[in-house]
Design an enzyme around this catalytic site. Structure first.
Site, mmCIF file in Angstrom:
data_model
loop_
_atom_site.group_PDB
_atom_site.id
_atom_site.type_symbol
_atom_site.label_atom_id
_atom_site.label_comp_id
_atom_site.label_asym_id
_atom_site.label_seq_id
_atom_site.Cartn_x
_atom_site.Cartn_y
_atom_site.Cartn_z
ATOM 1 C CD GLU A 23 10.586 4.430 1.855
ATOM 2 O OE1 GLU A 23 11.544 4.682 2.593
ATOM 3 O OE2 GLU A 23 9.853 5.311 1.397
ATOM 4 C CG ASP A 44 4.995 7.404 -0.768
ATOM 5 O OD1 ASP A 44 4.977 7.353 0.476
ATOM 6 O OD2 ASP A 44 6.026 7.604 -1.431
HETATM 7 O O1 F6P Z 1 5.759 10.350 1.996
HETATM 8 C C1 F6P Z 1 6.632 10.479 0.945
HETATM 9 C C2 F6P Z 1 7.983 9.981 1.357
HETATM 10 O O2 F6P Z 1 8.899 10.343 0.399
HETATM 11 C C3 F6P Z 1 8.034 8.474 1.567
HETATM 12 O O3 F6P Z 1 8.070 7.768 0.367
HETATM 13 C C4 F6P Z 1 9.288 8.344 2.362
HETATM 14 O O4 F6P Z 1 9.352 7.137 3.078
HETATM 15 C C5 F6P Z 1 9.158 9.528 3.315
HETATM 16 O O5 F6P Z 1 8.424 10.521 2.608
HETATM 17 C C6 F6P Z 1 10.484 10.095 3.768
HETATM 18 O O6 F6P Z 1 10.156 11.035 4.784
HETATM 19 P P1 F6P Z 1 11.177 12.206 5.175
HETATM 20 O O7 F6P Z 1 11.183 13.202 4.064
HETATM 21 O O8 F6P Z 1 10.574 12.787 6.437
HETATM 22 O O9 F6P Z 1 12.524 11.574 5.400
#
Ligand code: F6P
Length: 357
Positions: A236, A141
């Site tokens: 998102e 991110d």
């Molecule tokens: O923090 C990085 C990230 O990929 C975000 O962009 C995304 O919303 C989140 O992690 C997804 O989290 P998880 O891997 O716990 O589903």
């Protein structure tokens, strides 16, 4: 008095995985063991492993040949020991005691953590509890405050940009509106960078709440100008103006951002619209050469900091130079896209819409 020479350090990867984690582990471990005569203890699955004392001595063959390997050889988790516990509450104290006890049982002189915002909040807390901690900035991110860039981001931009390139050809063939959702729930760096690199016609980021009328009039103008397809890149975490005004800040919305945007387009325009959610493809696979370089620079810098007894900081990139910042910087706030960022200005100058005009 000369600072004590660090003899043994622990290393863990925490939070969402990303390309470059193993390159960073290699950078720290190879330089620390070969140049600074240290031992390295690998801690499994993020802070979960430190709580459960799930750790083992890494041998040179463990961190050899992993420069190009995706994911993390240590495993990761989203365990945040101090989340939802007041700093001095009994729960926080017992967790802190467990972490400190295991830090000492493992004979650590320092703990190196590779992670994003949540990881550095925990790292900062542990430093305040008296442990020696060094952080390395990791997230696709790119929303870690204190560094210009985190490793993982460049690889994700490559993946998302290539996906957008591919969507152009199918959108063109079908005269469709293609809405692609990329990751980034707090900050829109990935959507902005991949959107500009991929020639997105509309880019929606969390920092600029969008107006559906602005999106639809931009799409209609393109159509009237003879451009029968369009590409809409959505972070998102992008929200409409109405959603932004809601009191409760919702981390997850259903349906996700791209589907909400696509349905508003289809409700108003007689244009075929399709959605692609890139999801975890942006987190997987081998790191780009740029991320391998950055992760290696960060990792070796962390080893030097340990040798010098320079703790309580996160390695950072500032104006192209590798440096370090106090852990409270990434722990305190997110690095959001400034609405006057030069890349936003450049995008607007080539006709990109951000849903706000
Ligand atoms: O923090 C990085 C990230 O990929 C975000 O962009 C995304 O919303 C989140 O992690 C997804 O989290 P998880 O891997 O716990 O589903």
């Amino acid at each position: 008095m000369a600072k004590p020479k660090t003899r043994t350090f622990g290393i863990l990867t925490s939070g969402g995985d990303c390309p470059g984690l193993n390159a960073a582990i290699r950078g720290v471990a190879k330089s620390a063991t070969e140049c600074f005569d240290m031992n390295v203890i690998g801690i499994s699955n993020g802070f979960r492993g430190l709580i459960d004392n799930d750790a083992h001595l890494l041998k040179p063959q463990d961190f050899s040949g992993i420069l190009t390997l995706g994911g993390t050889i240590l495993g990761t988790s989203r365990e945040q020991p101090f989340k939802n516990t007041e700093r001095d509450s009994a729960a926080a104290l017992s967790k802190a005691d467990t972490l400190k006890d295991n830090y000492r049982k493992l004979g650590l002189d320092c703990l190196v953590v590779l992670g994003g915002g949540g990881t550095h909040k925990t790292a900062h807390q542990l430093q305040k509890e008296g442990l020696n901690v060094i952080g390395l900035p990791k997230t696709i991110d790119n929303d870690l405050y204190g560094t210009d860039v985190s490793f993982g981001f460049a690889s994700a931009v490559d993946v998302a940009s290539e996906a957008i390139d591919r969507l152009h050809s199918t959108a063109n063939s079908h005269n469709r509106i293609m809405v692609i959702e990329v990751m980034g729930h707090r900050a829109g760096w990935l959507a902005l960078s991949a959107g500009v690199a991929g020639g997105g016609d509309i880019i929606l980021i969390p920092e600029i709440p969008y107006d559906s009328d602005s999106i639809n009039s931009h799409l209609m103008k393109r159509y009237r100008d003879g451009k029968k397809f369009s590409i809409v890149v959505v972070a998102e975490g992008a929200v409409s103006v109405e959603e932004a005004k809601e009191k409760e800040k919702r981390k997850k919305r259903d349906p996700s951002a791209a589907y909400r945007v696509a349905s508003r387009i289809e409700e108003s325009l007689d244009l075929e619209t399709r959605v692609t959610v890139l999801g975890y493809i942006q987190r997987g696979g081998s790191p780009s050469p740029q991320d391998r370089l950055l992760a290696t620079r960060f990792g070796t810098h962390a080893a030097k900091m340990m040798a010098e007894g320079d703790f309580g900081k996160m390695v950072a990139l500032k104006c192209g130079e590798v440096t370090s910042v106090p852990l409270e910087e990434p722990a305190s706030k997110a690095r959001l896209v400034p609405t006057d960022h030069p890349l936003i200005e450049s995008a607007r100058l080539v006709g990109t819409c951000f849903g706000d005009d």
